[in-house]
Design an enzyme around this catalytic site. Structure first.
Site, PDB file in Angstrom:
ATOM      1  N   GLY A  36      44.206  30.884  28.508  1.00 53.82           N
ATOM      2  CA  GLY A  36      44.374  31.100  29.954  1.00 53.82           C
ATOM      3  C   GLY A  36      43.131  31.760  30.542  1.00 53.82           C
ATOM      4  N   HIS A  37      42.679  32.833  29.896  1.00 53.44           N
ATOM      5  CA  HIS A  37      41.445  33.495  30.343  1.00 53.44           C
ATOM      6  C   HIS A  37      40.259  32.530  30.254  1.00 53.44           C
ATOM      7  CE1 HIS A  37      43.741  37.084  28.622  1.00 53.44           C
ATOM      8  NE2 HIS A  37      43.539  37.464  29.870  1.00 53.44           N
ATOM      9  N   LYS A 149      49.124  32.495  37.039  1.00 48.14           N
ATOM     10  CA  LYS A 149      50.115  33.112  36.148  1.00 48.14           C
ATOM     11  C   LYS A 149      50.618  34.428  36.752  1.00 48.14           C
ATOM     12  CE  LYS A 149      51.915  34.802  32.191  1.00 48.14           C
ATOM     13  NZ  LYS A 149      51.972  36.216  32.457  1.00 48.14           N
ATOM     14  N   ASP A 150      49.686  35.191  37.329  1.00 46.23           N
ATOM     15  CA  ASP A 150      50.031  36.449  38.001  1.00 46.23           C
ATOM     16  C   ASP A 150      49.974  36.175  39.503  1.00 46.23           C
ATOM     17  OD1 ASP A 150      49.929  38.504  35.602  1.00 46.23           O
ATOM     18  OD2 ASP A 150      48.230  37.159  35.369  1.00 46.23           O
TER      19      ASP A 150
HETATM   20  P1  AMP Z   1      44.826  39.869  32.221  1.00 47.30           P
HETATM   21  O1  AMP Z   1      43.822  40.018  31.127  1.00 47.30           O
HETATM   22  O2  AMP Z   1      46.203  39.632  31.747  1.00 47.30           O
HETATM   23  O3  AMP Z   1      44.699  40.949  33.264  1.00 47.30           O
HETATM   24  O4  AMP Z   1      44.438  38.524  32.968  1.00 47.30           O
HETATM   25  C1  AMP Z   1      43.137  38.287  33.448  1.00 47.30           C
HETATM   26  C2  AMP Z   1      43.156  37.043  34.297  1.00 47.30           C
HETATM   27  O5  AMP Z   1      43.602  35.935  33.505  1.00 47.30           O
HETATM   28  C3  AMP Z   1      44.120  37.153  35.487  1.00 47.30           C
HETATM   29  O6  AMP Z   1      43.526  36.529  36.620  1.00 47.30           O
HETATM   30  C4  AMP Z   1      45.318  36.368  35.012  1.00 47.30           C
HETATM   31  O7  AMP Z   1      46.081  35.827  36.055  1.00 47.30           O
HETATM   32  C5  AMP Z   1      44.650  35.282  34.197  1.00 47.30           C
HETATM   33  N1  AMP Z   1      45.588  34.694  33.234  1.00 47.30           N
HETATM   34  C6  AMP Z   1      46.386  35.341  32.339  1.00 47.30           C
HETATM   35  N2  AMP Z   1      47.168  34.475  31.677  1.00 47.30           N
HETATM   36  C7  AMP Z   1      46.871  33.240  32.163  1.00 47.30           C
HETATM   37  C8  AMP Z   1      47.346  31.914  31.891  1.00 47.30           C
HETATM   38  N3  AMP Z   1      48.289  31.687  30.982  1.00 47.30           N
HETATM   39  N4  AMP Z   1      46.809  30.887  32.591  1.00 47.30           N
HETATM   40  C9  AMP Z   1      45.845  31.103  33.520  1.00 47.30           C
HETATM   41  N5  AMP Z   1      45.359  32.329  33.832  1.00 47.30           N
HETATM   42  C10 AMP Z   1      45.861  33.379  33.163  1.00 47.30           C
END
Ligand code: AMP
Length: 283
Positions: A36-37, A149-150
């Site tokens: 995702g990241h 996702k968020d």
């Molecule tokens: P986080 O590390 O969880 O704070 O996420 C960092 C970024 O990655 C944020 O913009 C999230 O929305 C995005 N993100 C997390 N999981 C996914 C996913 N499964 N698909 C797409 N983007 C994601």
């Protein structure tokens, strides 16, 4: 790929790239990187000349009792993953550098942060907007990439950038899922094998709801009830919320007339999972 921990060095690096006429893309993360990241980084790579990633587990967005201490921090693997997708710069600041003890300022978006996760995670979005506002100043990029996702977070950050006239474009990118539909998340690592099987009930309920809306169901009460039943049938779960909201204002809807977003947060064991989907009622 450069790894930078100093704030001023980081800002200079971004400005130097821009001085050469380069477009800089920013992907903020908390690390424990997954596909995702990486999809955000690839999108940034395809649209920008320089790609900057931040890896920072932001303590101010965790409420007391949440998973700050146990949040995974596999830094070496994360750096290798960034390198693998062609990232140019990774900013990995310390907590002390980002939040010195004498800091007094918070950035808050009202209204959009009141419902959904905002109602369950006290202070969470204030922590998010504060750290993202800081990152937008430390890495004054042209465009920033966030995941759908968020979804609430994405809308809150878009609103912050607009309200505060921040000179940065905020782009949303689609959710990346496992083959069975589970949205990728750093927190999926908390799930035991049986809970991981159960967790697929969340995306399954969202996809079923989307199909029901497409075939003419417009009552949010009926949709939410069916989703609740199917998630509860899959195993022991604590549902924080299942809501159908306006995709812009995030206000709850009684009826779907046009575009809507279905959002949910469910606890399975000690793991809080969120997911959402866009739906469209056009008859
Ligand atoms: P986080 O590390 O969880 O704070 O996420 C960092 C970024 O990655 C944020 O913009 C999230 O929305 C995005 N993100 C997390 N999981 C996914 C996913 N499964 N698909 C797409 N983007 C994601």
């Amino acid at each position: 790929m450069r790894r930078i921990t100093e704030i001023t060095t980081c800002r200079d690096a971004v400005r130097q790239a821009q001085a050469k006429g380069q477009r800089v893309g920013l992907v903020p993360t908390m690390g424990a990187l997954h596909e995702g990241h990486l999809s955000l980084m690839r999108e940034a790579r395809s649209r920008c000349d320089t790609v900057a990633v931040t890896i920072f587990v932001n303590p101010t967005q965790f409420a007391p009792g949440e998973d700050l201490e146990r949040y995974p921090r596999p830094l070496e693997a994360d750096l290798a993953a960034c390198k693998g997708v062609g990232v140019d710069l990774v900013f990995t600041p310390s907590v002390a550098a980002m939040f010195p003890d004498d800091a007094m300022t918070r950035v808050r978006v009202n209204k959009l942060t009141e419902g959904l996760c905002g109602a369950y995670r006290s202070g969470h979005f204030d922590g998010v907007t504060t750290v993202v506002a800081k990152l937008f100043h430390i890495l004054p990029a042209d465009v920033a990439f966030f995941g759908e996702k968020d979804y609430q977070q994405l809308m809150v950050i878009k609103r912050m950038a607009r309200d505060l006239n921040m000179p940065i474009e905020v782009l949303g990118c689609p959710t990346v899922r496992e083959a069975d539909g589970l949205a990728l998340s750093s927190r999926n690592a908390y799930l035991a094998p049986q809970q991981r099987e159960q967790a697929v009930s969340l995306s399954r309920a969202l996809f079923t709801a989307k199909a029901q809306v497409a075939s003419g169901e417009c009552s949010t009460g009926i949709i939410m009830q069916r989703m609740r039943e199917s998630i509860e049938a899959a195993g022991p779960a604590q549902i924080d919320y299942i809501e159908v909201v306006d995709p812009e204002s995030l206000a709850p809807l009684n009826e779907i007339r046009g575009a809507a977003r279905i959002c949910l947060a469910v606890r399975i064991g000690g793991c809080r999972l969120i997911d959402n989907i866009g739906v469209d009622y056009t008859v």
